[in-house]
Design an enzyme around this catalytic site. Structure first.
Site, PDB file in Angstrom:
ATOM      1  N   ARG A 131       0.844  -1.189   0.000  1.00  0.00           N
ATOM      2  CA  ARG A 131       0.000   0.000   0.000  1.00  0.00           C
ATOM      3  C   ARG A 131       0.882   1.243   0.000  1.00  0.00           C
ATOM      4  O   ARG A 131       1.908   1.288   0.689  1.00  0.00           O
ATOM      5  CB  ARG A 131      -0.902   0.031   1.241  1.00  0.00           C
ATOM      6  CG  ARG A 131      -2.075  -0.934   1.191  1.00  0.00           C
ATOM      7  CD  ARG A 131      -3.134  -0.519   0.171  1.00  0.00           C
ATOM      8  NE  ARG A 131      -4.268  -1.431   0.156  1.00  0.00           N
ATOM      9  CZ  ARG A 131      -4.384  -2.510  -0.620  1.00  0.00           C
ATOM     10  NH1 ARG A 131      -3.428  -2.796  -1.503  1.00  0.00           N
ATOM     11  NH2 ARG A 131      -5.470  -3.259  -0.560  1.00  0.00           N
ATOM     12  N   HIS A 145      -1.399   0.208  -9.650  1.00  0.00           N
ATOM     13  CA  HIS A 145      -2.049  -0.667  -8.657  1.00  0.00           C
ATOM     14  C   HIS A 145      -2.663  -1.896  -9.344  1.00  0.00           C
ATOM     15  O   HIS A 145      -3.876  -2.100  -9.337  1.00  0.00           O
ATOM     16  CB  HIS A 145      -3.123   0.082  -7.851  1.00  0.00           C
ATOM     17  CG  HIS A 145      -3.463  -0.599  -6.566  1.00  0.00           C
ATOM     18  ND1 HIS A 145      -3.889   0.078  -5.437  1.00  0.00           N
ATOM     19  CD2 HIS A 145      -3.424  -1.909  -6.219  1.00  0.00           C
ATOM     20  CE1 HIS A 145      -4.103  -0.793  -4.462  1.00  0.00           C
ATOM     21  NE2 HIS A 145      -3.838  -2.013  -4.918  1.00  0.00           N
ATOM     22  N   GLU A 185      -3.292   7.744  -4.055  1.00  0.00           N
ATOM     23  CA  GLU A 185      -3.807   7.187  -5.311  1.00  0.00           C
ATOM     24  C   GLU A 185      -5.119   7.836  -5.722  1.00  0.00           C
ATOM     25  O   GLU A 185      -5.962   8.066  -4.849  1.00  0.00           O
ATOM     26  CB  GLU A 185      -4.060   5.688  -5.116  1.00  0.00           C
ATOM     27  CG  GLU A 185      -2.879   4.846  -5.442  1.00  0.00           C
ATOM     28  CD  GLU A 185      -3.136   3.374  -5.178  1.00  0.00           C
ATOM     29  OE1 GLU A 185      -2.251   2.760  -4.597  1.00  0.00           O
ATOM     30  OE2 GLU A 185      -4.201   2.864  -5.544  1.00  0.00           O
TER      31      GLU A 185
END
Ligand code: NAP
Length: 344
Positions: A257, A304, A286
């Site tokens: 993450r 991602h 993000e």
């Protein structure tokens, strides 16, 4: 934006229309359509609605009131405020293994189950981790850009010289399912693997890497790969101080993450030459990416996509729908995630 419902949510696979007059056994709200067969299998029993876009907190709060089951992506903010607006919600089924987008304590306080999709995305994410590592070590993206730009003028001794993986030390932060899968792959490339974790090494698993302290991992590793979940304990784990304690010239890979790394500090560590490069699949804010990262040749960036294989995504969709059906039918889910206060 209005939700689509029941008959029109999956292009090419409309499923069964709801039976006229029969009351639905519950409302299922999915923020996005998923690979089929998945949501369509809930028809005609349930009223299935699909938002079709990534909602912000206000948008999700506005849709949640009469919803029994919510199917979310990692980018959907299931906050305390969203949960407080839900009158009937029984399950939040996250289409991911990480659940840092969900306020699990708030869900638990209301008796709402949170589920995820562990295991099935382990190999896909470990593969992408190795892809990023190899791309950085062997300058694959730089080479691709050079060839396309017409810059390949012939073989040369000093052309795109990279680094070898054999003989190097890989430090895994968070040797869980994905961390160990990366360790297995890295050993195949001749790397030695060490790990920093929370639990002791599993004695019955010969593939579980030996544990070292965080300090030793930073000091010794030629490559560090992050595989811990994002929570209050791990947020900003790789800040300026940690990055400075990494071995000079080492590489940092993050397919866990974005919030684990202070991205501005990473840019400084790369620009100063202290770090040799980074491979990132995830970002602090993000989908925004720091412009300095976009401009750097020493980073390889992915959007991602750790779990993005057709096989994995199909299986993830099957899993979320299975747990939604179970919970709405009064059964225990197969993949309940404990509330935040627990050790997960
Ligand atoms: P996992 O099996 O639960 O592994 C997590 C590991 O981290 C465990 O070994 C855990 O220790 C350890 N850990 C947790 N908190 C820690 C801490 N504070 N300090 C040190 N170690 C800690 O999870 P997984 O399936 O491997 O997934 C890992 C993460 O990858 C997910 O949480 C998700 O955020 C991310 N992910 C990203 C993608 C992507 O698309 N890029 C795809 C899948 C997953 P214990 O054994 O003590 O619990």
């Amino acid at each position: 934006m209005a939700t689509r419902s029941s008959e029109d949510f999956v292009s090419g696979d409309p499923g069964e229309p709801a039976v006229e007059g029969a009351p639905a056994a519950g409302v299922v709200l999915a923020t996005r359509a998923l690979p089929e067969p998945s949501l369509s299998t809930l028809l005609p029993e349930f009223d299935v609605r699909v938002l079709g876009y990534g909602p912000n907190e206000d948008e999700l709060a506005a849709e949640i009131e009469d919803v029994d089951a919510l199917i979310t992506l990692v980018s959907d903010p299931v906050t305390e405020r969203v949960i407080a607006k839900a009158r009937k919600l029984k399950i939040v089924a996250n289409y991911a293994v990480g659940v840092n987008n969900i306020d699990r304590a708030a869900a638990a306080a209301r008796g709402i189950v949170v589920t995820n999709t562990p295991g099935v995305l382990t190999d896909a994410t470990a593969d992408l981790t190795m892809a990023l590592l190899l791309a950085i070590a062997r300058r694959v993206v730089e080479g691709d850009r050079m060839v396309r730009a017409g810059g390949f003028a012939g073989w040369a001794p000093d052309l795109l010289v990279g680094r070898e993986l054999r003989g190097k030390i890989l430090g895994i932060v968070g040797p869980g399912r994905i961390g160990r899968a990366v360790a297995r792959r890295a050993r195949g490339f001749g790397m030695t693997v060490i790990a920093f974790g929370r639990s002791p090494r599993a004695e019955d698993d010969p593939e579980d890497p030996p544990r070292v302290s965080f300090d030793e991992l930073l000091r010794r590793s030629d490559v560090i790969s992050l595989h811990v979940p994002l929570n209050e304990e791990t947020r900003g784990m790789f800040d300026r101080d940690t990055l400075l304690r990494m071995k000079p010239g080492s590489l940092l890979i993050n397919t866990a993450r974005g919030g684990l790394i202070d991205e501005a500090a990473l840019v400084v560590a790369l620009e100063s030459g202290h770090l040799g490069g980074a491979g990132l699949d995830v970002y602090e804010n993000e989908p925004a990416v720091l412009p300095a990262l976009l401009d750097s040749d020493r980073v390889v960036l992915m959007p991602h996509a750790g779990s993005a294989t057709a096989e994995t995504r199909r299986e993830m969709a099957r899993m979320v729908v299975e747990d939604v059906r179970r919970v709405l039918s009064g059964e225990k889910p197969l993949r309940a995630v404990p509330p935040e206060s627990s050790r997960r």
